[in-house]
Scaffold this active site. Sequence first.
Site, PDB file in Angstrom:
ATOM      1  N   ASP A  99       1.165  -7.644   2.449  1.00  0.00           N
ATOM      2  CA  ASP A  99       1.256  -6.217   2.105  1.00  0.00           C
ATOM      3  C   ASP A  99       2.711  -5.761   1.937  1.00  0.00           C
ATOM      4  O   ASP A  99       3.241  -5.033   2.762  1.00  0.00           O
ATOM      5  CB  ASP A  99       0.558  -5.403   3.210  1.00  0.00           C
ATOM      6  N   SER A 101       3.952   2.246   8.394  1.00  0.00           N
ATOM      7  CA  SER A 101       3.772   1.274   7.334  1.00  0.00           C
ATOM      8  C   SER A 101       5.095   1.058   6.636  1.00  0.00           C
ATOM      9  O   SER A 101       5.782   2.020   6.290  1.00  0.00           O
ATOM     10  CB  SER A 101       2.753   1.775   6.322  1.00  0.00           C
ATOM     11  N   HIS A 117       0.823  -1.217   0.000  1.00  0.00           N
ATOM     12  CA  HIS A 117       0.000   0.000   0.000  1.00  0.00           C
ATOM     13  C   HIS A 117       0.852   1.261   0.000  1.00  0.00           C
ATOM     14  O   HIS A 117       0.359   2.333  -0.328  1.00  0.00           O
ATOM     15  CB  HIS A 117      -1.051  -0.024   1.113  1.00  0.00           C
TER      16      HIS A 117
HETATM   17  N1  ARG Z   1      -4.682   0.506   7.542  1.00  0.00           N
HETATM   18  C1  ARG Z   1      -3.349   0.509   6.993  1.00  0.00           C
HETATM   19  C2  ARG Z   1      -2.738   1.908   7.110  1.00  0.00           C
HETATM   20  O1  ARG Z   1      -3.236   2.727   7.800  1.00  0.00           O
HETATM   21  C3  ARG Z   1      -3.320  -0.014   5.604  1.00  0.00           C
HETATM   22  C4  ARG Z   1      -3.956   0.850   4.594  1.00  0.00           C
HETATM   23  C5  ARG Z   1      -4.059   0.256   3.237  1.00  0.00           C
HETATM   24  N2  ARG Z   1      -5.246   0.812   2.597  1.00  0.00           N
HETATM   25  C6  ARG Z   1      -6.409   0.149   2.453  1.00  0.00           C
HETATM   26  N3  ARG Z   1      -7.500   0.844   2.206  1.00  0.00           N
HETATM   27  N4  ARG Z   1      -6.481  -1.141   2.536  1.00  0.00           N
HETATM   28  O2  ARG Z   1      -2.170   2.493   6.262  1.00  0.00           O
HETATM   29  N1  GLU Z   2      -1.103   1.369   7.696  1.00  0.00           N
HETATM   30  C1  GLU Z   2      -0.488   2.476   8.363  1.00  0.00           C
HETATM   31  C2  GLU Z   2       0.405   3.329   7.478  1.00  0.00           C
HETATM   32  O1  GLU Z   2       0.203   3.472   6.335  1.00  0.00           O
HETATM   33  C3  GLU Z   2       0.357   1.980   9.469  1.00  0.00           C
HETATM   34  C4  GLU Z   2      -0.450   1.287  10.404  1.00  0.00           C
HETATM   35  C5  GLU Z   2      -1.002   2.183  11.445  1.00  0.00           C
HETATM   36  O2  GLU Z   2      -1.516   3.285  11.233  1.00  0.00           O
HETATM   37  O3  GLU Z   2      -0.856   1.655  12.518  1.00  0.00           O
HETATM   38  O4  GLU Z   2       1.322   3.946   7.945  1.00  0.00           O
END
Ligand code: ARG
Ligand code: GLU
Length: 678
Positions: free
Chosen positions: A195, A614, A59
């Site tokens: 991921d 991330s 991502h």
């Molecule tokens: N929740 C994770 C973060 O905050 C992964 C995001 C990837 N995006 C998604 N819509 N699946 O970045």
């Molecule tokens: N998915 C998040 C990012 O893009 C990291 C995970 C989180 O926010 O804990 O940085």
Amino acid sequence: PMLLKQLNEVEMMSMGLEISTEDIYSINNGSLKDAIVHFGGGCTAEVISSQGLLLTNHHCGYGQIQSHSSLENDYLSTGFWAENKSQELSNKGLTATFIKYMKEVTSEILIHLSTDMTESDRKEMVKMKGDSLILLELDDGHFEASIKPFFKGNRYFMIVTETFNDVRLVGAPPSSIGKFGSDTDNWMWPRHTGDFSLFRIYADKDNNPAEYSEDNIPYKPHRHLTISTDGVKPGDFSMIYGFPGRTDEYLPSVAVKQITQVLNPAKIAIRETALEIMDAQMRASDDVRIKYASKYASIANYYKKWIGENTGIQKSRGIKRKVDLENSFRKAIIEQGKSAEYGSLLSTYEDLYNQLEGLALARDYFIEIAYRTVEIIKFSNSSSRFISTGQKKDLEAFKKSITGHFKNYDVTTDKLLFEALLEKYENDQGSSKYAPPYFSEKVYSAEHLFEKSFFADKKKIETLLKANPKKIQRKLAKDPGYLIASSLYGHYRNTIYRDYWALEDSLDVLDRNYLKALMEVLPDYRKYYPDANSSLRLTYGQVNGVSPLDAISYGHVTYLEGMIEKYIPGDYEFDLPTKLIDLFEAKDFGPYADDNGKLPICFIASNHTTGGNSGSPALNSKGDLVGLNFDRAWEGTMSDINYDSSRCRNIMVDARYILFIIDKFANATYLIEEMTLN
Ligand code: ARG
Ligand code: GLU
């Protein structure tokens, strides 16, 4: 990292760390920090070979993978693997930044500051004095530096960096692996998402940063991470090293209340409206799906996070916890005779947050709707500079943005978004004291706007832009898109922006004093560590399952079995590549299976992480890479404002699954060969 030795080493050792904090961060000697990269300013990546190979999340590379994709070469769907270095794909604007060193400059800065300065004078002074410290520090033009506040501006550090800007895409699994479970599984545990993606840093022949050139060669890093295939077990020591953006651990209860009861619900409702529309359009057309995949993912991401944050604060009684702390604080300042100094902090917080509420809400509506989601408004506004100056260079700048804007634009989707969101904006904010003038003077329907506006149609605007600048300026100034944009943006600039930031400045003063006071008055209440601020940061915890709610308990690891359980043939979130199913049937896991013969996918630990983490490496007690951080479990996304190790878990892809996908699924063995495995 520079505070580890002093603040954390003893605890880390007692939890199982087997290397020294000098091995993690050192100014003078090579250390793990030399392998950690701020990737594109928003994510983390790490160097995993002597040839500048970078590991980050799928991502995090999503925008790049998407930008190389088309209907014919849809790398989002099929994945992408360069077969050799000449096939690696360059990415305009993508950067990789290393931290050279950091040093404390608190006394050099504080000496110029006094408590009777206004906050904006203070900020200006920090900037000015900081700039001259930086000038003294950097003698050649090679490195860059910035000064960052820590502990809410009670301390300052200079951070010296080196940035590379030729960073190429090397490999990415198909979305059915890299984004498996998509938005349904996002922020969720149990999780089965692979991921990850691979990039490579290129440098000039002297190993220095350089703009993209065919002559550039793979960067030779000072350090690359060793990858361990030993796996993890419950209780293992675990660290995450990366660039988390922002946490707010020390907010008062009034702020947490405002966030969870006023601002989050409003933003959640706006995004829900937008997502429903986009989802329907994307399901109906592959063209729209590709164009909107990245936009959709980014709106969906925080939409879901805020829901989790609200639930978590409520279920963990987070506001009550803050109130209890505040009561102890009040009591302690009286006992310690510090009422004169600190007695008004909490009531000032009440007062300022009350003043902030309407403004913050109006600002969120503006940002969510006019700035981020309805693209015709934002795009129209991007011509405003030219419209007011009439200058050629401003016209050129606007012209340059056109191709990029329309590449991922679908006029029908945008029109639906405009209709629904402007109606919501008007219904919710129309009677607020901060309502935009557009609502009272409204003359344009969506029909009229999208039919008449130059900004809705690529051909139309390109034809207009062939005219002479005077005529372009005259036409655009009357354009309905521009009229709406300038009404909304102008109103935001004039009536919201300044007052909002003035209050935020006053809150900055309070935050600084409150944290100082807490540390002084209640020193044993908790371990006080600085909030995240997008600088390099280490967090540590333990690999472990979690029981976030009564009678619910989660294991620490997921396996390929679980992916097969979730498999829905043909579904856009839960489909699986045939090859992965074949490998599963044949139990052909190479050397990557766990002791129980199963192939691990993801695991969780109690590391306090946030957005920006991330792509961060998950390191074991020896400092070897065992996983790749990419998310948090939903029940614990409140950790940004109220971390609680009994509920909060970060989610990582197991390194063995990454290796398995590269090796057995993609047959990209040459990539495995350049890594260091143990
Ligand atoms: N929740 C994770 C973060 O905050 C992964 C995001 C990837 N995006 C998604 N819509 N699946 O970045
Ligand atoms: N998915 C998040 C990012 O893009 C990291 C995970 C989180 O926010 O804990 O940085």
